[in-house]
Motif scaffolding. Sequence first.
Motif, PDB file in Angstrom:
ATOM      1  N   TYR A  60       0.679  -0.838   0.405  1.00 34.15           N
ATOM      2  CA  TYR A  60       0.012  -0.201   0.229  1.00 34.15           C
ATOM      3  C   TYR A  60       0.364   1.007  -0.665  1.00 34.15           C
ATOM      4  O   TYR A  60       1.697   1.032   0.442  1.00 34.15           O
ATOM      5  CB  TYR A  60      -0.689   0.258   1.163  1.00 34.15           C
ATOM      6  N   GLN A  61       0.826   2.635  -0.399  1.00 30.72           N
ATOM      7  CA  GLN A  61       1.434   3.469  -1.076  1.00 30.72           C
ATOM      8  C   GLN A  61       0.323   4.246  -0.696  1.00 30.72           C
ATOM      9  O   GLN A  61      -0.682   5.584  -1.558  1.00 30.72           O
ATOM     10  CB  GLN A  61       1.730   3.603  -2.305  1.00 30.72           C
ATOM     11  N   PRO A  62      -0.269   4.757   0.862  1.00 27.16           N
ATOM     12  CA  PRO A  62      -0.792   5.813   1.092  1.00 27.16           C
ATOM     13  C   PRO A  62      -0.228   6.987  -0.056  1.00 27.16           C
ATOM     14  O   PRO A  62      -1.579   8.074  -0.150  1.00 27.16           O
ATOM     15  CB  PRO A  62      -0.402   6.021   2.437  1.00 27.16           C
ATOM     16  N   ASP A  63       0.822   8.014  -0.392  1.00 25.86           N
ATOM     17  CA  ASP A  63       0.707   8.915  -0.936  1.00 25.86           C
ATOM     18  C   ASP A  63       1.748   8.623  -1.811  1.00 25.86           C
ATOM     19  O   ASP A  63       2.853   7.801  -1.725  1.00 25.86           O
ATOM     20  CB  ASP A  63       1.718   9.908   0.571  1.00 25.86           C
ATOM     21  N   ARG A  64       1.172   8.900  -3.023  1.00 20.30           N
ATOM     22  CA  ARG A  64       2.068   8.390  -3.659  1.00 20.30           C
ATOM     23  C   ARG A  64       3.350   9.549  -3.690  1.00 20.30           C
ATOM     24  O   ARG A  64       3.584  10.714  -4.235  1.00 20.30           O
ATOM     25  CB  ARG A  64       1.171   9.560  -5.563  1.00 20.30           C
ATOM     26  N   GLY A  65       4.323   8.868  -4.603  1.00 18.62           N
ATOM     27  CA  GLY A  65       5.667   8.673  -4.547  1.00 18.62           C
ATOM     28  C   GLY A  65       6.379   7.972  -2.862  1.00 18.62           C
ATOM     29  O   GLY A  65       8.268   8.547  -2.471  1.00 18.62           O
ATOM     30  N   VAL A  75       3.978  -2.525   3.771  1.00 21.17           N
ATOM     31  CA  VAL A  75       4.142  -4.017   3.847  1.00 21.17           C
ATOM     32  C   VAL A  75       3.280  -5.303   4.483  1.00 21.17           C
ATOM     33  O   VAL A  75       3.276  -5.171   5.961  1.00 21.17           O
ATOM     34  CB  VAL A  75       5.578  -4.626   3.855  1.00 21.17           C
ATOM     35  N   ILE A  76       2.407  -5.668   3.867  1.00 23.32           N
ATOM     36  CA  ILE A  76       2.192  -7.190   4.469  1.00 23.32           C
ATOM     37  C   ILE A  76       2.527  -8.275   3.697  1.00 23.32           C
ATOM     38  O   ILE A  76       1.999  -8.591   2.729  1.00 23.32           O
ATOM     39  CB  ILE A  76       0.339  -6.913   4.874  1.00 23.32           C
ATOM     40  N   TYR A  77       2.731  -9.445   4.336  1.00 24.80           N
ATOM     41  CA  TYR A  77       3.365 -10.073   3.844  1.00 24.80           C
ATOM     42  C   TYR A  77       2.530 -11.536   4.759  1.00 24.80           C
ATOM     43  O   TYR A  77       2.866 -11.477   5.938  1.00 24.80           O
ATOM     44  CB  TYR A  77       4.781  -9.855   4.127  1.00 24.80           C
ATOM     45  N   PRO A  78       2.809 -12.975   3.910  1.00 19.74           N
ATOM     46  CA  PRO A  78       2.356 -14.157   5.211  1.00 19.74           C
ATOM     47  C   PRO A  78       3.596 -14.440   5.915  1.00 19.74           C
ATOM     48  O   PRO A  78       4.590 -14.595   5.091  1.00 19.74           O
ATOM     49  CB  PRO A  78       1.572 -14.821   4.396  1.00 19.74           C
ATOM     50  N   ILE A  79       3.561 -15.387   6.419  1.00 17.72           N
ATOM     51  CA  ILE A  79       4.776 -16.519   6.728  1.00 17.72           C
ATOM     52  C   ILE A  79       3.818 -17.660   7.205  1.00 17.72           C
ATOM     53  O   ILE A  79       2.853 -17.834   7.666  1.00 17.72           O
ATOM     54  CB  ILE A  79       5.578 -15.535   8.174  1.00 17.72           C
ATOM     55  N   LYS A 108       4.343 -28.213  -4.326  1.00 13.54           N
ATOM     56  CA  LYS A 108       3.083 -27.994  -5.547  1.00 13.54           C
ATOM     57  C   LYS A 108       1.948 -28.421  -4.838  1.00 13.54           C
ATOM     58  O   LYS A 108       0.674 -28.956  -5.790  1.00 13.54           O
ATOM     59  CB  LYS A 108       3.214 -28.339  -6.956  1.00 13.54           C
ATOM     60  N   LYS A 109       1.469 -28.412  -3.667  1.00 14.37           N
ATOM     61  CA  LYS A 109       0.290 -29.041  -2.422  1.00 14.37           C
ATOM     62  C   LYS A 109       0.354 -27.812  -2.105  1.00 14.37           C
ATOM     63  O   LYS A 109       1.059 -27.021  -1.652  1.00 14.37           O
ATOM     64  CB  LYS A 109       1.162 -30.112  -1.874  1.00 14.37           C
ATOM     65  N   PRO A 110      -1.114 -28.032  -1.995  1.00 14.93           N
ATOM     66  CA  PRO A 110      -1.799 -26.484  -1.201  1.00 14.93           C
ATOM     67  C   PRO A 110      -1.337 -26.510   0.215  1.00 14.93           C
ATOM     68  O   PRO A 110      -1.371 -27.501   0.667  1.00 14.93           O
ATOM     69  CB  PRO A 110      -3.198 -26.916  -1.584  1.00 14.93           C
ATOM     70  N   ILE A 111      -1.145 -25.266   0.547  1.00 13.59           N
ATOM     71  CA  ILE A 111      -1.010 -24.937   2.399  1.00 13.59           C
ATOM     72  C   ILE A 111      -1.974 -23.275   2.504  1.00 13.59           C
ATOM     73  O   ILE A 111      -2.985 -23.262   1.982  1.00 13.59           O
ATOM     74  CB  ILE A 111       0.398 -24.069   1.983  1.00 13.59           C
ATOM     75  N   ASN A 112      -2.162 -23.743   3.568  1.00 20.99           N
ATOM     76  CA  ASN A 112      -2.637 -22.823   4.818  1.00 20.99           C
ATOM     77  C   ASN A 112      -2.669 -21.789   5.205  1.00 20.99           C
ATOM     78  O   ASN A 112      -1.985 -22.015   5.840  1.00 20.99           O
ATOM     79  CB  ASN A 112      -3.979 -23.217   5.043  1.00 20.99           C
ATOM     80  N   ILE A 113      -2.857 -20.469   4.984  1.00 20.48           N
ATOM     81  CA  ILE A 113      -2.064 -19.518   5.821  1.00 20.48           C
ATOM     82  C   ILE A 113      -2.908 -19.303   6.895  1.00 20.48           C
ATOM     83  O   ILE A 113      -3.969 -18.648   6.748  1.00 20.48           O
ATOM     84  CB  ILE A 113      -1.371 -17.602   4.719  1.00 20.48           C
ATOM     85  N   LYS A 114      -2.409 -18.636   7.676  1.00 21.24           N
ATOM     86  CA  LYS A 114      -2.889 -18.209   9.198  1.00 21.24           C
ATOM     87  C   LYS A 114      -2.014 -16.671   9.128  1.00 21.24           C
ATOM     88  O   LYS A 114      -2.468 -16.308  10.242  1.00 21.24           O
ATOM     89  CB  LYS A 114      -2.176 -19.800   9.854  1.00 21.24           C
ATOM     90  N   VAL A 115      -0.646 -16.412   9.490  1.00 22.66           N
ATOM     91  CA  VAL A 115      -0.330 -15.789   9.954  1.00 22.66           C
ATOM     92  C   VAL A 115       0.509 -14.561   8.623  1.00 22.66           C
ATOM     93  O   VAL A 115       0.714 -14.382   8.049  1.00 22.66           O
ATOM     94  CB  VAL A 115       1.076 -16.094  10.855  1.00 22.66           C
ATOM     95  N   PHE A 116      -0.069 -13.273   8.684  1.00 23.61           N
ATOM     96  CA  PHE A 116      -0.036 -12.015   8.087  1.00 23.61           C
ATOM     97  C   PHE A 116       0.698 -11.184   9.340  1.00 23.61           C
ATOM     98  O   PHE A 116       0.863 -11.188   9.926  1.00 23.61           O
ATOM     99  CB  PHE A 116      -0.617 -10.992   7.076  1.00 23.61           C
ATOM    100  N   VAL A 117       2.083 -10.991   8.968  1.00 22.86           N
ATOM    101  CA  VAL A 117       2.830  -9.248   9.376  1.00 22.86           C
ATOM    102  C   VAL A 117       3.007  -8.225   8.364  1.00 22.86           C
ATOM    103  O   VAL A 117       2.786  -8.149   7.786  1.00 22.86           O
ATOM    104  CB  VAL A 117       4.406  -9.570   9.326  1.00 22.86           C
ATOM    105  N   ARG A 118       2.881  -6.633   9.191  1.00 20.60           N
ATOM    106  CA  ARG A 118       2.533  -5.526   8.022  1.00 20.60           C
ATOM    107  C   ARG A 118       4.091  -5.031   9.338  1.00 20.60           C
ATOM    108  O   ARG A 118       3.997  -4.303  10.498  1.00 20.60           O
ATOM    109  CB  ARG A 118       1.162  -5.118   9.245  1.00 20.60           C
ATOM    110  N   LEU A 119       4.630  -4.282   8.098  1.00 17.89           N
ATOM    111  CA  LEU A 119       5.901  -3.076   8.261  1.00 17.89           C
ATOM    112  C   LEU A 119       5.107  -1.955   7.875  1.00 17.89           C
ATOM    113  O   LEU A 119       4.846  -1.780   6.513  1.00 17.89           O
ATOM    114  CB  LEU A 119       6.675  -4.047   6.914  1.00 17.89           C
ATOM    115  N   ASP A 120       4.829  -1.244   8.176  1.00 16.80           N
ATOM    116  CA  ASP A 120       4.558   0.039   8.273  1.00 16.80           C
ATOM    117  C   ASP A 120       5.529   1.337   7.322  1.00 16.80           C
ATOM    118  O   ASP A 120       7.449   1.222   8.097  1.00 16.80           O
ATOM    119  CB  ASP A 120       3.974   1.454   8.562  1.00 16.80           C
ATOM    120  N   LYS A 121       5.566   1.693   6.589  1.00 20.76           N
ATOM    121  CA  LYS A 121       6.417   3.007   5.951  1.00 20.76           C
ATOM    122  C   LYS A 121       7.958   2.621   5.398  1.00 20.76           C
ATOM    123  O   LYS A 121       9.207   2.714   6.244  1.00 20.76           O
ATOM    124  CB  LYS A 121       6.446   3.962   6.940  1.00 20.76           C
ATOM    125  N   GLN A 122       7.489   1.914   4.409  1.00 24.64           N
ATOM    126  CA  GLN A 122       9.607   1.186   4.459  1.00 24.64           C
ATOM    127  C   GLN A 122       9.353   1.663   2.403  1.00 24.64           C
ATOM    128  O   GLN A 122       8.565   2.313   1.953  1.00 24.64           O
ATOM    129  CB  GLN A 122       8.539  -0.634   4.127  1.00 24.64           C
TER     130      GLN A 122
END
Length: 211
Positions: free
Chosen positions: A68-73, A78-82, A94-108
Motif C-alpha cells: 500500500y502506498q498512502p501517498d504517491r511517491g 507492506v503486508i506479507y504472510p509467514i 506443489k501441494k496446497p497450503i493454508n496461511i494463518k499469519v500475516f505481518v504488517r510493516l509500515d513506512k518502508q
Amino acid sequence: MQTVLYKFIFGGLFIFVAWKGIDGILINIYHGELTRYDIGEFEEVEIHSERNLEISNGIPLKGNSIFYQPDRGGDIDVIYPIISSAQYDKLVQKKPINIKVFVRLDKQSPYCAEDGGCIPDAGEPIRGLVKSGFENLDFEDFKMIESELINIDKNCILIKLNEKPLIWYWNFLMLLVGMIFSITILKSFFKKASNLKEYWEKITEKDLVNK
C-alpha cells in the motif's frame, strides 16, 4: 452542508481515538505479557485469542506480499504472510497450503516492492500486536493473494511488527479525549428545534432558505 461533513469527519476521528483507547486498555489488562509460539505450533491451533505475540521460525513468502502506498511517491506499507517449514515444503511440492499469519510493516522504502529487502529473513522472530477492529484488514483483502496452492485461513491474524502495548494511562487519555469530543459533536446533532428550518440552522449554522 460543509459544517455537517466536518462534524461527521471529526466525529468519526474521535470515535476511532476512543476505540483505540479501549482496545489498548483491554490489551493492558488481558495481554500485557508476551506469548511465544513456534509457527508450526501456532498453525495447529484453530483460533487464537492472544494479542501480544512472538512467533519464531516463520518463513516469509515475499512473492505474495500486499503493498500500500498512502501517498504517491512516498513510503509504502507492506503486508506479507509467514508459514512453517512444513507448509513451505508442501508448497515446493506443489501441494496446497493454508496461511494463518500475516505481518504488517509500515513506512518502508518503495524499493521493498521490487526486492522485498525490508522483509525479515526466514526464522527471524516476529514480535508485535495482533490488529483488530478498525485496524484489521477485511478477510477479502487477504484473499487477493489466494491461488490454487495458497489458501487463507478464515481465522488468520495480522501482526503489526515491533508494536508494543502502550502504557495504560496513555490509553486511558485517548479514551477520555475521544469520548469527550465525540459526545460533544454527537450532541450538536440533537439540538432542540421547533421545526426543520431551525434544526438545520443549529447543526449547520446556515440558513435553510436559498439566498
